[in-house]
Design a protein around this motif. Structure first.
Motif, PDB file in Angstrom:
ATOM      1  N   ALA A  17       1.009  -1.103   0.005  1.00 43.42           N
ATOM      2  CA  ALA A  17       0.105   0.025  -0.051  1.00 43.42           C
ATOM      3  C   ALA A  17       1.007   1.263   0.156  1.00 43.42           C
ATOM      4  O   ALA A  17       0.600   2.136  -0.721  1.00 43.42           O
ATOM      5  N   VAL A  18       1.933   1.333   0.895  1.00 40.08           N
ATOM      6  CA  VAL A  18       2.972   2.581   0.872  1.00 40.08           C
ATOM      7  C   VAL A  18       3.538   2.676  -0.370  1.00 40.08           C
ATOM      8  O   VAL A  18       3.524   3.884  -1.076  1.00 40.08           O
ATOM      9  N   GLU A  19       3.906   1.603  -1.112  1.00 43.81           N
ATOM     10  CA  GLU A  19       4.596   1.792  -2.323  1.00 43.81           C
ATOM     11  C   GLU A  19       3.846   2.295  -3.463  1.00 43.81           C
ATOM     12  O   GLU A  19       3.946   2.915  -4.365  1.00 43.81           O
ATOM     13  N   GLU A  20       2.330   2.034  -3.308  1.00 44.24           N
ATOM     14  CA  GLU A  20       1.492   2.663  -4.310  1.00 44.24           C
ATOM     15  C   GLU A  20       0.857   4.101  -3.994  1.00 44.24           C
ATOM     16  O   GLU A  20       0.591   4.747  -4.744  1.00 44.24           O
ATOM     17  N   VAL A  21       0.650   4.249  -2.614  1.00 44.45           N
ATOM     18  CA  VAL A  21      -0.133   5.575  -2.375  1.00 44.45           C
ATOM     19  C   VAL A  21       1.048   6.599  -2.233  1.00 44.45           C
ATOM     20  O   VAL A  21       0.761   7.766  -2.528  1.00 44.45           O
ATOM     21  N   CYS A  22       2.355   6.371  -1.747  1.00 46.70           N
ATOM     22  CA  CYS A  22       3.078   7.478  -1.124  1.00 46.70           C
ATOM     23  C   CYS A  22       4.304   7.865  -1.860  1.00 46.70           C
ATOM     24  O   CYS A  22       5.023   8.497  -1.553  1.00 46.70           O
ATOM     25  N   ILE A  23       4.407   7.077  -3.192  1.00 49.54           N
ATOM     26  CA  ILE A  23       5.275   7.546  -4.131  1.00 49.54           C
ATOM     27  C   ILE A  23       5.032   9.174  -4.641  1.00 49.54           C
ATOM     28  O   ILE A  23       4.116   9.647  -4.673  1.00 49.54           O
ATOM     29  N   GLY A  24       6.245   9.688  -5.130  1.00 48.48           N
ATOM     30  CA  GLY A  24       6.307  11.016  -5.786  1.00 48.48           C
ATOM     31  C   GLY A  24       7.405  11.584  -5.209  1.00 48.48           C
ATOM     32  O   GLY A  24       7.697  11.300  -4.223  1.00 48.48           O
ATOM     33  N   ASP A  25       7.735  12.354  -6.114  1.00 44.69           N
ATOM     34  CA  ASP A  25       9.086  13.296  -5.563  1.00 44.69           C
ATOM     35  C   ASP A  25       8.945  13.723  -4.128  1.00 44.69           C
ATOM     36  O   ASP A  25       8.053  14.118  -3.597  1.00 44.69           O
ATOM     37  N   PRO A  26      10.072  13.212  -3.523  1.00 44.11           N
ATOM     38  CA  PRO A  26      11.324  12.795  -3.933  1.00 44.11           C
ATOM     39  C   PRO A  26      11.533  11.415  -3.497  1.00 44.11           C
ATOM     40  O   PRO A  26      12.476  10.713  -3.441  1.00 44.11           O
ATOM     41  N   ILE A  27      10.226  10.667  -3.508  1.00 39.69           N
ATOM     42  CA  ILE A  27      10.068   9.071  -3.102  1.00 39.69           C
ATOM     43  C   ILE A  27       9.629   8.405  -4.351  1.00 39.69           C
ATOM     44  O   ILE A  27       8.712   8.578  -4.853  1.00 39.69           O
ATOM     45  N   ALA A  28      10.680   7.511  -4.735  1.00 43.73           N
ATOM     46  CA  ALA A  28      10.336   6.495  -6.114  1.00 43.73           C
ATOM     47  C   ALA A  28       9.946   5.167  -5.192  1.00 43.73           C
ATOM     48  O   ALA A  28      10.226   4.972  -4.104  1.00 43.73           O
ATOM     49  N   SER A  29       9.190   4.336  -5.941  1.00 47.01           N
ATOM     50  CA  SER A  29       8.779   3.096  -5.399  1.00 47.01           C
ATOM     51  C   SER A  29       9.946   2.280  -5.075  1.00 47.01           C
ATOM     52  O   SER A  29       9.702   1.670  -3.746  1.00 47.01           O
ATOM     53  N   GLU A  30      10.964   2.156  -5.485  1.00 48.20           N
ATOM     54  CA  GLU A  30      11.926   1.221  -5.057  1.00 48.20           C
ATOM     55  C   GLU A  30      12.631   2.095  -3.983  1.00 48.20           C
ATOM     56  O   GLU A  30      13.446   1.157  -3.174  1.00 48.20           O
ATOM     57  N   ASP A  31      12.385   3.088  -3.419  1.00 45.23           N
ATOM     58  CA  ASP A  31      12.866   3.711  -2.163  1.00 45.23           C
ATOM     59  C   ASP A  31      12.161   3.264  -1.092  1.00 45.23           C
ATOM     60  O   ASP A  31      12.804   3.499   0.179  1.00 45.23           O
ATOM     61  N   VAL A  32      11.208   3.025  -1.331  1.00 51.79           N
ATOM     62  CA  VAL A  32      10.234   2.930  -0.076  1.00 51.79           C
ATOM     63  C   VAL A  32      10.519   1.715   0.982  1.00 51.79           C
ATOM     64  O   VAL A  32      10.319   2.092   2.151  1.00 51.79           O
ATOM     65  N   PHE A  33      11.018   0.807   0.437  1.00 48.59           N
ATOM     66  CA  PHE A  33      11.420  -0.375   1.305  1.00 48.59           C
ATOM     67  C   PHE A  33      12.493   0.076   2.491  1.00 48.59           C
ATOM     68  O   PHE A  33      12.372  -0.055   3.590  1.00 48.59           O
TER      69      PHE A  33
END
Length: 789
Positions: free
Chosen positions: A292-308
């Motif tokens: 859920a975080v990887e889909e909802v919270c991405i966007g500058d400055p956070i990329a999906s691969e950064d979430v982990f």
């Protein structure tokens, strides 16, 4: 400072206020300190890490020959100063070009406990120093408090939770056991002379403690306000938490003078990406998963691969906590409400609040609608578990929809997609409320509305609002015809069958269920076919129709073919009752045990109650009345909070009530109540283990053995009058007709029938009829009356 002085004094501060609660944390920390050389207490700001660390250090000081030493690192911003500051605490006043080596030389032969408080902002420097010191000094143990894990090899981490909150159950002084309430009362009495916990204020105080999540700092700041405000006023203003709790004690460090500053302190220690993720995570309610975080919270400055990595970093910093869900391989995360509210303020400042709420809505709408492909498939159990885990987030999404009418259609889709989830025990009324609100907001003649009307009618009928549900069905049919949604007519057979069932027209209910099975097959919809087969099975069982066996077998086969679980479990339950009625206890037991396995997987307590009752019936038939009474008691504990009008309640009343009467007759009222109460007091898992282990001993041959035993005694078991009643029962007469035939009262007939069932070990009138027929076959030429002594 001499070693003798060190052993005697150390430098722990005297406690200025009483220490409240934390019994389990104190025990765990002391135990870990006895077995590890580096222990870190972690947790969010204000949770009480420092106070716990100092109390434990005081408790264990006798174990350290060279004393217990506390060093507060809160005011140090340059990690290079650490050796000097720690050395100063030990009394090392000489200047050295290499203070770290000097410190290592000092501690290398000492047996002491070093307590480093507030390490989070100098984690890297602290970790490096401690690694060297622990290598140099085998007698050194270190206890640190930090919002971040240090990451030193050999480090043990103990997460410090908030104080325990009061239980939701009511009772005399029910809040007394809560650590949070105890702290509020203790600090409140210090702020306001004469303040105490009373029956009048305990509910309000409990709500205050829940509102601030049991965080000690927040509780203390709130309690200090008792000087000026009543508990009721404090509770009313807690929606403005940060403004209300704005003035802490002047003697506290700057970062602790306000709850807001406590959280700001943590926020400023985060990188920009961590700050943005913290703010965006505030959109979730009750917890969240990585996907859920990887889909909802991405966007500058956070990329999906950064979430982990970022999420892991926030866990290390105690902004986010982890929690494990039963039967789930994936970790879930959550934030304390106070931390979440701070993040929400930052989200508004960034101008992202609306965008994030819509992303959140879209994600959880997709989760709900995934049920259309996951339901009635091998993924069904996982979908149910995920929806259950995300219930708070789904509720939050629905709240957005019904408070902003432009999103009401999304609420219709979510509410409809969750039909099978809503009908689980405990959720059906919530599903009804969401569908009712969304249908009232969006009245456009759309497919979404038509399908929502179908789900609504289903739920209304299950709630016992049969006529209202039929009216909703009519609306659904009209709209389906208008929009050419002919498949909805097939779906509505489920509602119509249930409606007739609850109207007590079982024949019509079975006929409609059979139509639903046929229509579902024509439509090619295995889910509707499977549900209709379950309804046909339960209707046929209630009617004593032998087709119940056929429908049950077809239903199990269809569910197995598609890997579906929910309705298979209910079919197994009803077939367990069917085989029990047929005196095939081995088959009954196998079916009920399989159903229990599935209901446990789905966390479906209502289904487990059904199975406990079913196994009680098996125990009655197997002549285990004490065990039967215990199982009935265990089931009743669940039924007390369960629904009252669902179809399985009807079956329970017609089957289990009879078994209960027989058990009372066998045991006597007092012994029955004792065993029933014993079962009711058992934890659910214990009751299930007891049920499965005991009934597992029932074999397929047990029925033949019981019949053999009964044949040896049955000719002398019945009185002459009971034999006459048995004969008339075999002729198909009801009790009222028997009473008229024998010129006795209906109540007397009721008693005779009950005695016949108990004496012969039967549990249905059909078994009496079969017994009479066997007796006639075994005694050719006998007259119509059964001989009896």
């Amino acid at each position: 400072m001499s070693n003798a002085a060190a052993r005697t004094l150390g430098n722990l501060p005297a406690e200025m206020t009483s220490f409240v609660g934390r019994r389990s944390e104190l025990t765990a920390t002391r135990k870990l300190l006895s077995s590890t050389r580096l222990l870190t207490l972690t947790g969010p700001g204000g949770v009480g890490k420092s106070r716990l660390g100092v109390r434990v250090a005081a408790d264990v000081h006798r174990s350290f020959h060279d004393g217990v030493w506390l060093v507060d690192l809160a005011e140090i911003n340059d990690g290079a100063l650490l050796p000097l500051v720690i050395g100063t605490a030990f009394g090392l006043q000489d200047a050295s070009k290499d203070p770290e080596s000097r410190l290592a030389d000092f501690v290398h032969d000492k047996q002491l406990l070093l307590v480093l408080d507030n390490c989070e902002h100098v984690v890297e420097a602290t970790a490096k120093l401690l690694k060297n010191l622990l290598t140099a000094a085998s007698g050194l143990r270190v206890l640190t408090t930090s919002r971040h894990v240090l990451g030193v090899e050999g480090e043990y981490v103990l997460s410090v939770p908030p104080l325990t909150l009061p239980a939701l159950e009511r009772g005399d002084r029910w809040a007394d056991e809560s650590e949070a309430v105890a702290l509020f009362v203790e600090r409140g009495a210090a702020a306001l002379s004469g303040f105490s916990l009373t029956e009048e204020n305990q509910d309000t105080i409990a709500q205050i403690c829940r509102r601030v999540d049991g965080v000690p700092l927040a509780i203390e700041l709130a309690a200090a306000r008792l000087r000026a405000y009543s508990p009721e006023q404090i509770l009313c203003r807690l929606s403005q938490t940060f403004q209300l709790l704005a003035a802490g004690p002047r003697s506290a460090p700057v970062r602790h003078q306000t709850l807001h500053d406590t959280l700001k302190w943590s926020y400023e220690l985060c990188s920009r990406s961590e700050q943005m993720l913290w703010a965006r995570l505030s959109v979730f309610a009750g917890g969240f998963g990585l996907r859920a975080v990887e889909e909802v919270c991405i966007g500058d400055p956070i990329a999906s691969e950064d979430v982990f990595d970022l999420l892991g970093s926030l866990v290390d910093k105690s902004i986010v906590t982890t929690q494990r869900e039963p039967l789930s391989p994936d970790a879930r995360f959550r934030m304390l409400d106070t931390v979440r509210e701070y993040g929400r303020e930052r989200l508004v400042e960034h101008g992202e609040a609306r965008e994030l709420r819509l992303r959140h809505l879209d994600y959880f709408k997709k989760l709900a609608e995934r049920g259309s492909v996951d339901y009635f498939s091998p993924r069904e159990a996982d979908w149910f578990r995920e929806v259950g885990a995300e219930r708070a987030n789904i509720r939050s999404a629905l709240e957005l929809c019904v408070t902003h009418p432009e999103y009401a259609r999304d609420a219709l889709r979510i509410g409809t997609a969750l039909r099978t989830y809503w009908i689980a025990p405990g959720f059906i009324l919530e599903g009804y409320q969401w569908l009712r609100k969304s249908l009232a907001l969006d009245r456009e003649p759309t497919e979404a509305r038509a399908r929502a009307l179908w789900a609504m009618s289903y739920i209304e009928i299950l709630l016992g609002e049969v006529e209202t549900g039929i009216g909703t069905m009519d609306q659904c049919r009209l709209l389906a015809d208008q929009l050419d949604l002919l498949d909805l007519h097939t779906d509505l057979t489920l509602c119509a069958s249930l409606a007739e069932f609850l109207r007590d027209d079982l024949e019509q209910a079975l006929k409609i269920a059979e139509e639903g099975v046929a229509a579902g097959r024509i439509k090619g919809d295995p889910a509707i076919t499977g549900e209709a087969l379950f309804l046909a099975t339960i209707m046929a069982f209630a009617l004593n129709d032998p087709q119940a066996e056929m429908y049950g077998a077809e239903a199990v086969a269809l569910h197995d073919e598609h890997g579906a679980q929910l309705w298979k479990a209910f079919v197994l339950w009803i077939m367990g009752l069917y085989w029990c009625r047929e005196d095939k206890l081995g088959e009954a037991t196998v079916n009920l045990h399989q159903a229990i396995d599935i209901f446990q997987l789905l966390n479906h307590n209502l289904g487990l109650a059904c199975c406990l009752d079913g196994l009680a019936c098996v125990a009655v038939a197997a002549e285990q009345p004490e065990h039967a009474a215990q199982l009935m008691g265990a089931a009743q504990t669940i039924w007390r909070t369960g629904p009252a009008r669902l179809p399985y309640i009807y079956v329970r009343k017609t089957v289990v009530d009879d078994a209960e009467r027989r058990t009372k007759t066998s045991l006597g009222q007092n012994k029955f109540e004792a065993n029933f109460s014993e079962g009711a007091a058992l934890p659910l898992e214990t009751a299930l283990t007891l049920a499965v282990n005991r009934t597992a001993k029932v074999s397929v041959s047990s029925a033949a053995e019981r019949r053999s035993r009964r044949r040896e005694t049955e000719s002398t078991n019945l009185t002459r009058r009971e034999s006459e009643v048995a004969e008339l029962v075999a002729q198909g007469m009801r009790n009222k007709q028997i009473a008229e035939s024998l010129v006795i009262s209906p109540r007397t007939v009721d008693a005779h029938v009950e005695h016949i069932l108990v004496k012969l070990g039967f549990h249905s009138r059909a078994q009496i009829a079969n017994w009479v027929a066997r007796r006639k076959t075994a005694r050719p030429g006998s007259d119509a009356r059964i001989s009896a002594v």
